[in-house]
Structures are given as C-alpha cells and as structure tokens.
Design a protein around this motif. Structure first.
Motif, short mmCIF file in Angstrom:
data_model
loop_
_atom_site.label_atom_id
_atom_site.label_comp_id
_atom_site.label_asym_id
_atom_site.label_seq_id
_atom_site.Cartn_x
_atom_site.Cartn_y
_atom_site.Cartn_z
N CYS A 7 -9.01 -6.14 -6.76
CA CYS A 7 -10.01 -5.15 -6.35
C CYS A 7 -9.44 -4.19 -5.30
O CYS A 7 -9.68 -2.98 -5.36
N ASN A 8 -8.70 -4.75 -4.34
CA ASN A 8 -8.10 -3.91 -3.30
C ASN A 8 -7.08 -2.94 -3.88
O ASN A 8 -6.97 -1.79 -3.44
N GLU A 14 -7.08 4.48 -6.55
CA GLU A 14 -8.05 5.58 -6.61
C GLU A 14 -8.07 6.39 -5.32
O GLU A 14 -8.40 7.58 -5.33
N LYS A 15 -7.71 5.77 -4.23
CA LYS A 15 -7.69 6.47 -2.94
C LYS A 15 -6.60 7.53 -2.91
O LYS A 15 -6.79 8.62 -2.33
N THR A 56 -11.17 7.82 -15.78
CA THR A 56 -11.12 6.38 -15.55
C THR A 56 -11.65 5.62 -16.77
O THR A 56 -12.72 5.93 -17.29
N THR A 104 0.82 -1.21 0.00
CA THR A 104 0.00 0.00 0.00
C THR A 104 0.85 1.26 0.00
O THR A 104 0.58 2.22 -0.75
N LYS A 130 -7.09 -1.70 -6.96
CA LYS A 130 -7.82 -0.64 -7.66
C LYS A 130 -8.29 0.42 -6.68
O LYS A 130 -8.14 1.63 -6.91
N ASP A 131 -8.88 -0.02 -5.57
CA ASP A 131 -9.35 0.92 -4.55
C ASP A 131 -8.18 1.73 -3.99
O ASP A 131 -8.33 2.93 -3.71
N CYS A 132 -7.04 1.07 -3.82
CA CYS A 132 -5.87 1.74 -3.27
C CYS A 132 -5.37 2.83 -4.23
O CYS A 132 -5.04 3.94 -3.80
N LYS A 159 -8.74 12.43 -8.41
CA LYS A 159 -9.69 11.96 -9.42
C LYS A 159 -10.08 13.04 -10.42
O LYS A 159 -10.53 12.73 -11.52
#
Length: 747
Positions: free
Chosen positions: A356-357, A363-364, A373, A316, A359-361, A368
């Motif tokens: 999935c995790n 974008e976090k 995207t 991360t 991708k979320d990481c 944006k």
C-alpha cells in the motif's frame, strides 16, 4: 383395492410404480421398491433411463480436483449406460492400463469414497448425500478423473458434491533438487502407497509463480506496474539484478554492503529464471540518481521493452527517480514504442502495508494527468490447472445474442472507454436488439467519466430477456509484453463474477473477449477464459453461480474451433512422461527486435521449459506424406507438409504463414529433421519475420544439424530436466505418506 401394508409381502403379478422421467428411485414408494428389489433392479433402471447426466472432472497432474467440463445434458441423452455395464471391484483395477474412463465402460475405476480413507465426520456427510440421492455414483479413475453420475439435474447437488470433495484432507510438498528415482519406480511406489494406505497420490511438475500484478498505470509510451512475489519469475524481458557494492574500511579491507534492493546469494542460472536477460546494477545509494538512466540506456541498446526492478518497498528515493525519469522520457516522446517498468516487492500478502505504501509512493511522484490507473486482480490463473471440482457449468454457445439472453441473467458486452455502442459487433447487436435505452444509460454513466481499462459498468437490458448488461473495457490492442492485455481481461472477468454474486444472479454469458476487432489471439483468450472460471469456482466452492456461457459467433469458424478444442483439452489428462525425467540439451536464442524466443531441439522437442510452456500448433515437414505418428502431444493444430522439391517447400512455407496468421498462433513448433533442404535455424526464423503474433518458436532438427549449429556462439546451450515436483496426497494419512514419498525421492 386399498392396502396400507408392506408392499414386499403383497402377492401380485405386476406392480405399477409412478416415477420421474429419469427413473430415479429417490424417495417414497419407488425408493421402497428399489430397496426391496435390490441393486440389479436399480441397474436395469439406469440402463433404461432416457437422460443420464454425466459430469466429468479431471485432475491435470494431481489429486486436487477442479471441474473440468460439465457436459451438456443434450449431448448425453442418447448415451445411456450400456447393457454390458457392471460395477467394477477393487480387484479389477489395473494401474498399468491408465487410459482414463471411457463412455463405454467404467472398468478399472474405483469408488472415490472407498478409495480414500476419510475422517468419520466427512464419511458420514458422504453417506448422507448417498442416502438422499441413492443413484449418485462418484468414481475415480487411475488417471485422476472423477466421474459423477446421478439423475438429479438440480444444480445444488453438484455444489454439495464439490464442497465435500474440497473438505477431503490433503497435503502437497515441493520436492526440489535433482531426482534420484526414475518415473517407473516413482509410479510403482505411489501405487503401493495408495493400495496399502487407502490414499490418493498425484504428482506434477512444479511451475514457478509469476509476480502478482495489483496495479498498473498506462500511458501510450509507458506502462508502470506494481507487483509482488518472486521477481526472478517475472514475465518481463529483463530483470534488474542488484550487485553489492564494495565499501573500503579504514584498515584497508573491504566488505559487501547491501544498501538497496533484495538479493539472491546464489548465482541465478539463466535456465532457472523466466526473463530473457539480466541487467546488472550496483546497489549504491551514492549513485542512486544515475541508476534509472543506466537502466534506460541498457534497455535502449539491447531493444528491451520491459524490465522488472526488485525492491523491498522502502526505497522511496529510488522509486521516485525511476518514476520521474521514465515518465519524463515518455512525455517528451523519447520512447519510440512502449516501455514497461515493473516494480516488484517480495511480499506474500496482497494488502501488505509495504504494498500500500509503495502504491501511494508511485502515485505521489507521477503526473496523474499522464496515466490511466488500472486495478488488476492480483492473482495468477494457471493454464489447465485442474485440482478441484467446481460447481459451475461451463458451456459454449453459437446461438444468437437474442436467444442467449433468454438463458442467462447477465450478458457481458465488450465495450470501449467511451461506452459508444455503435462500435464492435457485440455492442451494435445489443444496441439493435435491446434498444436505444441502453445507450442512453451508458451516456449518463459517461458523464461521470470515461470507463477505464479493467472497469465495468451496469445497465438494464432494454428489450433483451436477460436481467442486466455488464459493459467492460478491454485494453485497446493486443500487447503480449508482460501479458498486460490478458491480465486486464482476467481482472474484468473476475470482477463480473464477483458483481453478479453480489447482485444474486446465477448465470452469465461472456462473448469471446477481444477476438473481434481488437485482434486478440484465439487460443490465449480461450485458455484464459476457461481457467478464470475454474479458478473462481475453486476459490468459491459455495458460489451461487450455476452457469457460465461462452458465446462464439457461428460464422467465425476459427474462433469456434479453438474454443471447442480448449474445452476438449480440459478433458485430457496430461501426464509426465519418461522424457521429463531425462536430461536433454537444447539451444535457445532470444531475438529482441522480433520479440521472439527460438529453441532448437535434436530429434524431438520437450514441453514445459521456462521460455515455452505450451505449443499451440505443429508444422512437420516430411519427405514422405505417408509418415505418421511423429510423436507430439497435440495442443491445437498439426500440419503435415510433404516436401520433395524447392517448389513444394515454398508452397509449404506459404501454408504455414497463412495458417499462423489466420489462427493468431503465439507458440509454434516446426519439425524439419526429416528434410535436407534446410540446415540453419536462421532460415526458418526468417519465415516468422512478418508474423506479429508468434512469441515462441521451437525448431526440431536432426542430431547432426543440432551439433553443427552455433558457429558464432549466439545460441545459448541449456539443459531440460525435471528438477522439481509437487507431490499431492489426499486422505487421512497424508502426512505419513508424504514422509515416505520424500524419503524415496531424496534417496
């Protein structure tokens, strides 16, 4: 006279038979007549048929059958079976004469069902299909081509055939390391196995799969990509290679500690990787904040536009540092052109939790507002992959948009994110023919937000005869880096095919996507569009889609020729040659400033290297214009240029540049071994300085020139060899045959 007796016992001079236009004796009285008269009667009927639909599907390398091309029925109406035609027997098959099927005869072909030993249940299905359509004839040539001849034009029949073919048991094994057998011995062994065990064996070169792209975030100076798969096969310019950091123990000894990233214990040879360079970085969490800066500096110094970072998905902090650092550089305008950052994890499941995790990481930690995207298909579409028959007819049309709309349910419009239909040839024509109502619907959709790259929206067809129009947004320019433009095109086509299935439509028309004002290369687009449809049909044998039509502007002769050539190329069976089993040395250099890969070969170039998998055009410079048969398997264009003086050379160079630019070739071969006017590779490379589409150049020189090259050691010496095969076996005994093949190959 009215008689309900047995027609075979009637003493009459002539019998009147009411049959269909194809002379297909499928049912009723005509079937009884055919059964009583015997096979000679049926064959005579075939010879007299006014319409014979021939569907030709070919295997590229192996026994996995995909549809190659469903030929247009109009083209074969004047080509009935010749009177000399006769059904071949097994004894007539000669494996040494592998020329594939011809239009004149099927001599040497085998009946598919009788060639492959099938499970009893599947054999019954084939027999049942044969009873339903007794004129059905499925044959297999030695080259791996399936010929399906039948008189029934109903599309469901082709779908049933493809479904049955996909059920035939099969197995494939990857054979690694060096081969201990020659091609001749391998061909002989395979023929013996097929003859004795009633199976079908095919083999092809193993090509490593690139990582699969699932998401990308686009900014004008930076593109961040999320992928999964084998990072060593990345299409990026450089691969980040983690090196273990040494930790000192209390007793004074040291040990390796792998703290971040994933590692390949074996030293990766440049030949085995698809990237151009390696960027070595120490995998140490103590300096994790400095890693992105080190990577960026190396990319800047070496003119590297894209880098792949292999991760496990759990780093991360490192992901945060990469995203924030590169985003900050892009936001401040420090990046002069455009950089590509690929974050790759080694998972095989598309919706894996780590993916999935991750991708979320990403974008976090990104802004944006900076990025757009784009969701990508997450699959690879291999060029000319032919391993299964598909039930979708592929056609090329040069008709008007108005007439094409009458033939399909869905018409695809290559639009823009603003959905402004007054831009682009296709959009303006649809607006003119369909009416302002289509633009009004687009305006309503635009109120909810712009159309993102890789997205589609649906509107009515206005005054056009099709039922729906799908508007798609391609990437706004041709970007070869990481194949991002082609990946978005692939994703869009797959979305269109899936959506029309949901809408219960059966036919769709695509224009030659991106080849207009966006300037996409013709050959790359044509290859990808054909292969996307074929891949979709392979994965969905029960699809409702019956026809895909590619619309090419009749006045765009180059585009029309290219699409026609690619369609024809799918009919050609590309076999491994003896040269593929022989080790041959070549030299290679990558020129980052030009984004050009240059290979130099002695006497003859071989295809299928990691850097150059396909060649689109050949330019052969010769002293004598009468020279023929220079030994190249032509992909698209061969240009023979006679050179006897410097003026003729200059004229030939001008022809080369003009042809490459007009056709937008991306991969070119130049053969100069026959002329003495050129003695260095740098001279030819200079010809391509201002040719923006060319990504790879193969240069063929004489052996003497080849040996004297590289005085400054800038060229990297590599060996071309066939190190891996995929063996594919069809039939009930595929496991037994595969074991025998592995034994002979491994010695």
């Amino acid at each position: 006279m009215c008689n309900c007796g047995d027609i075979k016992k009637e003493l009459i001079a002539c019998m009147l038979n009411a049959v269909n236009e194809h002379l297909a004796h499928a049912a009723g009285v005509e079937r009884a007549i055919a059964k009583a008269a015997g096979p000679e009667f049926v064959m005579k009927s075939k010879e007299s048929a006014v319409c014979l639909q021939t569907i030709s599907t070919r295997s590229k390398y192996n026994g996995y059958f995909k549809q190659n091309i469903v030929s247009n029925a109009d083209k074969v109406q004047d080509e009935p079976l010749p009177k000399s035609y006769k059904e071949p027997t097994v004894s007539e098959t000669d494996p040494s004469t592998d020329k594939g099927p011809s239009k004149e005869s099927t001599k040497g072909d085998l009946e598919l069902v009788n060639t492959i030993e099938l499970p009893s249940s599947l054999k019954k299905e084939f027999d049942a299909l044969q009873m339903i359509v007794p004129t059905l004839n499925i044959r297999l040539s030695e080259s791996g081509e399936i010929l399906i001849r039948y008189f029934d034009e109903k599309q469901f029949m082709l779908r049933n055939i493809c479904t049955l073919i996909s059920k035939i048991p099969r197995d494939s094994k990857r054979i690694s390391n060096s081969l201990n057998v020659s091609k001749a011995d391998l061909d002989k062994f395979i023929h013996e196995e097929q003859t004795s065990k009633t199976c079908l064996v095919r083999y092809h070169r193993y090509m490593d799969q690139e990582p699969l792209y699932v998401f990308c975030w686009i900014h004008r100076h930076l593109v961040i990509i999320l992928s999964y798969g084998n990072a060593t096969n990345t299409s990026c310019d450089a691969l980040l290679k983690w090196i273990p950091c040494g930790l000192e123990k209390k007793d004074g000894t040291s040990e390796k500690e792998y703290t971040i990233g994933w590692f390949n214990e074996d030293k990766q040879k440049p030949f085995d990787a698809t990237c151009k360079e390696f960027l070595h970085v120490e995998a140490n969490y103590k300096e994790i904040t400095e890693i992105p800066r080190h990577v960026y500096k190396k990319m800047e110094i070496r003119n590297i536009a894209s880098v792949c970072v292999p991760l496990t998905g759990s780093e991360t902090i490192l992901i945060k540092r990469f995203v924030e650092y590169f985003s900050r550089k892009a936001k401040k305008g420090r990046i002069q052109e455009r950089l590509f950052l690929e974050l790759c994890i080694p998972t095989e499941l598309k919706m894996d939790e780590k993916l999935c995790n991750m991708k979320d990481c990403i974008e976090k930690f990104m802004d944006k507002k900076m990025f757009q995207t784009v969701k990508l298909s997450g699959i690879n579409i291999n060029d000319l992959s032919q391993d299964q028959a598909i039930p979708i007819s592929i056609e090329i049309s040069t008709d008007s948009i108005e007439n094409v709309a009458k033939k399909v349910d869905v018409f695809v419009n290559s639009s823009n994110p603003d959905l402004a239909m007054d831009r682009g040839f296709i959009s303006t024509q649809i607006l003119r023919l369909g009416g302002k109502a289509i633009q009004d619907e687009c305006n309503e959709i635009k109120k909810r937000g712009k159309l993102s790259y890789g997205d589609i929206c649906k509107t009515s067809s206005g005054r056009l005869s099709c039922r729906k129009i799908y508007h798609v947004a391609l990437y706004s320019e041709w970007v070869p880096v990481c194949k991002i433009s082609l990946r978005i095109l692939t994703s869009l086509m797959l979305i269109c095919l899936k959506e029309m299935e949901k809408d219960n439509y059966t036919s769709i028309a695509f224009p030659a996507l991106g080849t207009g004002r966006l300037g996409y290369p013709y050959f790359q687009v044509a290859m990808k569009m054909f292969n996307v449809v074929r891949a979709y049909g392979r994965e969905n044998p029960d699809t409702k889609i019956e026809k895909v039509l590619f619309l090419v502007h009749d006045q765009d002769t180059i585009c029309k020729h290219t699409f026609g050539h690619v369609m024809e190329a799918h009919r050609q069976y590309i076999k491994l040659e003896e040269d593929d089993f022989i080790k041959k040395t070549y030299k290679e250099i990558w020129i980052p400033a030009r984004r050009l890969t240059v290979q130099i070969w002695p006497e003859k170039a071989l295809l299928g290297t990691p850097s150059v998998k396909i060649v689109e055009a050949y330019f052969v410079f010769v002293q004598n214009a009468a020279v023929k048969g220079f030994g190249y398997q032509c992909r698209l264009s061969v240009n023979l240029i006679s050179v006897g003086s410097q003026s003729e050379l200059d004229e030939g160079i001008a022809v080369l540049k003009d042809t490459v630019n007009k056709h937008r070739f991306t991969s070119v071969l130049v053969d100069i071994k026959d002329i003495a006017l050129l003695d260095t590779y740098s001279t030819v490379v200079e010809w391509f300085v201002n040719l923006p589409f060319v990504e790879s150049l193969q240069l063929v020189v004489s052996t003497e020139v080849f040996n004297n090259l590289n005085p400054e050691k800038k060229l990297e010496k590599k060996d071309h060899k066939l190190s891996e095969l995929v063996l594919c076996v069809w039939g009930s005994r595929y496991k037994e045959v595969m074991e025998d093949l592995q034994r002979i190959i491994h010695g």
